[in-house]
Design a protein around this motif. Structure first.
Motif, mmCIF file in Angstrom:
data_model
loop_
_atom_site.group_PDB
_atom_site.id
_atom_site.type_symbol
_atom_site.label_atom_id
_atom_site.label_comp_id
_atom_site.label_asym_id
_atom_site.label_seq_id
_atom_site.Cartn_x
_atom_site.Cartn_y
_atom_site.Cartn_z
ATOM 1 N N ASP A 287 0.807 -1.120 0.035
ATOM 2 C CA ASP A 287 -0.099 -0.193 -0.152
ATOM 3 C C ASP A 287 1.229 1.274 0.061
ATOM 4 O OD1 ASP A 287 -2.583 -1.120 -0.009
ATOM 5 O OD2 ASP A 287 -2.522 -1.607 1.982
ATOM 6 N N LEU A 288 2.050 1.368 0.886
ATOM 7 C CA LEU A 288 2.786 2.363 0.649
ATOM 8 C C LEU A 288 3.648 2.471 -0.335
ATOM 9 C CD1 LEU A 288 4.174 4.675 2.339
ATOM 10 C CD2 LEU A 288 5.856 3.065 3.232
ATOM 11 N N ILE A 289 3.867 1.476 -1.156
ATOM 12 C CA ILE A 289 4.686 1.681 -2.572
ATOM 13 C C ILE A 289 3.785 2.074 -3.594
ATOM 14 C CG2 ILE A 289 5.560 0.142 -4.245
ATOM 15 C CD1 ILE A 289 6.969 -1.480 -2.264
ATOM 16 N N ALA A 290 2.252 1.686 -3.250
ATOM 17 C CA ALA A 290 1.405 2.033 -4.389
ATOM 18 C C ALA A 290 1.236 3.388 -4.283
ATOM 19 C CB ALA A 290 -0.050 1.269 -3.932
ATOM 20 N N ALA A 291 1.247 4.199 -3.247
ATOM 21 C CA ALA A 291 1.108 5.527 -2.861
ATOM 22 C C ALA A 291 2.255 6.399 -3.395
ATOM 23 C CB ALA A 291 0.991 5.804 -1.452
ATOM 24 N N GLN A 292 3.297 5.658 -3.371
ATOM 25 C CA GLN A 292 4.703 6.248 -3.873
ATOM 26 C C GLN A 292 4.768 6.205 -5.562
ATOM 27 O OE1 GLN A 292 8.524 5.273 -1.588
ATOM 28 N NE2 GLN A 292 7.057 3.790 -0.773
ATOM 29 N N VAL A 293 3.887 5.531 -5.973
ATOM 30 C CA VAL A 293 3.981 5.624 -7.730
ATOM 31 C C VAL A 293 2.474 6.081 -8.068
ATOM 32 C CG1 VAL A 293 5.813 3.763 -7.896
ATOM 33 C CG2 VAL A 293 3.373 3.080 -7.774
ATOM 34 N N GLY A 294 1.780 6.554 -7.280
ATOM 35 C CA GLY A 294 0.594 7.320 -7.774
ATOM 36 C C GLY A 294 -0.608 6.279 -7.712
ATOM 37 N N TYR A 295 -0.760 5.267 -7.063
ATOM 38 C CA TYR A 295 -1.983 4.587 -6.883
ATOM 39 C C TYR A 295 -2.831 4.641 -5.600
ATOM 40 C CZ TYR A 295 -0.382 2.812 -11.652
ATOM 41 O OH TYR A 295 -0.059 2.695 -12.746
ATOM 42 N N ALA A 296 -4.038 4.357 -5.927
ATOM 43 C CA ALA A 296 -4.872 4.561 -4.569
ATOM 44 C C ALA A 296 -4.426 3.496 -3.567
ATOM 45 C CB ALA A 296 -6.221 4.758 -4.838
ATOM 46 N N ASN A 297 -4.293 2.360 -3.867
ATOM 47 C CA ASN A 297 -4.111 1.242 -2.972
ATOM 48 C C ASN A 297 -3.279 0.175 -3.712
ATOM 49 O OD1 ASN A 297 -6.151 -0.418 -4.278
ATOM 50 N ND2 ASN A 297 -7.445 1.234 -3.706
ATOM 51 N N GLY A 298 -2.887 -0.720 -2.601
ATOM 52 C CA GLY A 298 -2.125 -1.952 -3.191
ATOM 53 C C GLY A 298 -2.684 -2.895 -3.989
ATOM 54 N N VAL A 299 -4.314 -2.945 -3.874
ATOM 55 C CA VAL A 299 -4.974 -3.829 -4.854
ATOM 56 C C VAL A 299 -4.841 -3.327 -6.300
ATOM 57 C CG1 VAL A 299 -7.453 -4.650 -5.327
ATOM 58 C CG2 VAL A 299 -6.671 -4.653 -2.855
ATOM 59 N N THR A 300 -5.019 -2.072 -6.633
ATOM 60 C CA THR A 300 -4.635 -1.569 -7.921
ATOM 61 C C THR A 300 -3.380 -2.067 -8.429
ATOM 62 O OG1 THR A 300 -6.282 0.258 -7.459
ATOM 63 C CG2 THR A 300 -4.960 0.575 -9.379
ATOM 64 N N LEU A 301 -2.202 -1.567 -7.485
ATOM 65 C CA LEU A 301 -0.961 -2.086 -7.788
ATOM 66 C C LEU A 301 -0.626 -3.392 -8.315
ATOM 67 C CD1 LEU A 301 2.038 -0.979 -8.743
ATOM 68 C CD2 LEU A 301 2.487 -0.946 -6.243
ATOM 69 N N ARG A 302 -1.170 -4.606 -7.428
ATOM 70 C CA ARG A 302 -1.066 -5.728 -7.669
ATOM 71 C C ARG A 302 -1.644 -6.185 -9.000
ATOM 72 N NH1 ARG A 302 0.146 -8.917 -3.069
ATOM 73 N NH2 ARG A 302 -0.063 -7.678 -1.252
ATOM 74 N N THR A 303 -2.880 -5.801 -9.332
ATOM 75 C CA THR A 303 -3.644 -6.074 -10.545
ATOM 76 C C THR A 303 -2.710 -5.379 -11.747
ATOM 77 O OG1 THR A 303 -5.773 -5.919 -9.430
ATOM 78 C CG2 THR A 303 -5.723 -5.575 -11.944
ATOM 79 N N LEU A 304 -2.186 -4.213 -11.537
ATOM 80 C CA LEU A 304 -1.355 -3.778 -12.614
ATOM 81 C C LEU A 304 0.132 -4.459 -13.025
ATOM 82 C CD1 LEU A 304 -1.241 -1.470 -14.922
ATOM 83 C CD2 LEU A 304 0.200 -0.119 -13.197
ATOM 84 N N LEU A 305 0.669 -5.036 -11.807
ATOM 85 C CA LEU A 305 1.885 -5.731 -11.979
ATOM 86 C C LEU A 305 1.744 -7.038 -12.642
ATOM 87 C CD1 LEU A 305 3.448 -5.109 -8.596
ATOM 88 C CD2 LEU A 305 4.271 -4.392 -10.651
ATOM 89 N N ARG A 306 0.541 -7.761 -12.001
ATOM 90 C CA ARG A 306 0.296 -9.128 -12.955
ATOM 91 C C ARG A 306 -0.196 -8.933 -14.250
ATOM 92 N NH1 ARG A 306 1.358 -14.086 -11.888
ATOM 93 N NH2 ARG A 306 0.635 -13.703 -9.393
ATOM 94 N N ARG A 307 -1.099 -7.726 -14.658
ATOM 95 C CA ARG A 307 -1.162 -7.592 -15.968
ATOM 96 C C ARG A 307 -0.082 -7.328 -17.059
ATOM 97 N NH1 ARG A 307 -5.182 -3.894 -15.216
ATOM 98 N NH2 ARG A 307 -4.085 -2.367 -16.020
#
Length: 319
Positions: A287-307
């Protein structure tokens, strides 16, 4: 299966050796894999009597003039790795002669394959026009510039069809060889991969470094510089175009032509690159890393990394 490995002068040592070793191991394992009837007859072919690797080693080759029609042709990479040296290599006479052979073998029904910078040799024949292909990820802009009629999918490790197969950078030679083995026997390809201690790799995306893409376009460089300082902010095409000193339409067109991406897609690539770096070098929460790259939460970042790169957070962190 009769396979010709077409070695041009200054062939990439690792590429040539990797291909030969992978097929040799597959032949040794054919019996234990339950496929004793499968055998790959490998011949290293040259358009000149003397061929040397990029490290200066002599390669014994058979003259193409002495050979019958192959089932498969494989072009390993040239030793040239950067745009200027690669473009010079493509002007050589032996490359032109190789192109004539490739067209002849392709017309005869051979499956023609290439890896890394060898994909430039294949595309240079125009055989790939109207086809999809991949190449060394950092040379994607140059490939698009040189071969605009080829649909480039540089994030993929291997792109194959019934007539042509291309593979990505350097050690993608292994992936290409395994792809060809898999056509004859998935079981043999699987056991060969296990002996080589290599996992199937469908994508190059995890290895890509956006700012190492070989282009010299100052407009894109200005856009990239602007984007890297605003990864935590929302994306604005209008602001991006203004910072790059151009119109929205021109920025979008230039990125599509050179990098094959929209401005937003490339912006997200830069966010993913930064997120992967943070995941590998810090203990910060997702969640903290997501915020550091402009995403609201870790769920969004996890999905993007997988895709985008086909990896989970735990895989990236080596858990």
């Amino acid at each position: 299966m009769r396979i010709y490995v077409l070695a041009l002068d200054e062939v990439f040592d690792t590429g040539l050796s990797t291909v030969l070793d992978t097929f040799s191991i597959a032949n040794d394992l054919a019996g234990s894999a339950g496929t004793p009837s499968i055998h790959f007859e490998i011949t290293v072919v040259g358009v000149r009597r003397r061929v040397h690797t990029s490290q200066g080693l002599s390669v014994p080759v058979v003259s193409a003039a002495q050979l019958a029609q192959p089932d498969v042709v494989l072009i390993p990479a040239l030793g040239a790795k950067m745009p200027d040296t690669l473009q010079a290599a493509l002007e050589r006479r032996d490359v032109a002669d190789a192109g004539e052979l490739l067209r002849q073998w392709s017309d005869g029904g051979a499956l023609v394959s290439a890896a890394c910078t060898g994909t430039f040799v294949l595309a240079n024949t125009s055989l790939l026009d109207g086809q999809s292909a991949t190449t060394s990820w950092w040379l994607a802009p140059l490939f698009r510039e040189c071969f605009p009629h080829v649909t480039l999918q540089e994030s993929r490790m291997v792109v194959g069809s019934s007539r042509f197969v291309t593979a990505g950078a350097a050690l993608a030679h292994i992936d290409l060889a395994l792809w060809l083995i898999r056509r004859s026997s998935p079981a043999l390809a699987a056991v060969t991969a296990r002996y080589l201690v290599i996992d199937p790799r469908s994508s190059q995306a995890i290895f890509m470094i956006p700012d190492h893409l070989m282009h010299t376009d100052p407009l894109i460089e200005r856009f990239e510089q602007w984007a890297r300082h605003r990864l935590t902010e929302g994306f604005s095409l209008n602001a991006a175009a203004s910072a790059a000193g151009t119109s929205e339409r021109t920025l979008a067109r230039r990125l599509k032509t050179i990098l094959g991406k929209t401005p937003l897609s490339y912006f997200q690539d830069l966010r993913v690159e930064r997120a992967v770096h943070l995941l590998r070098t810090s203990n910060d929460s997702i969640d903290l890393i997501a915020a550091q790259v402009g995403y609201a939460n870790g769920v969004t970042l996890r999905t993007l990394l997988r895709r985008r790169i086909g990896r989970s957070v735990s895989e990236l962190r080596g858990y």
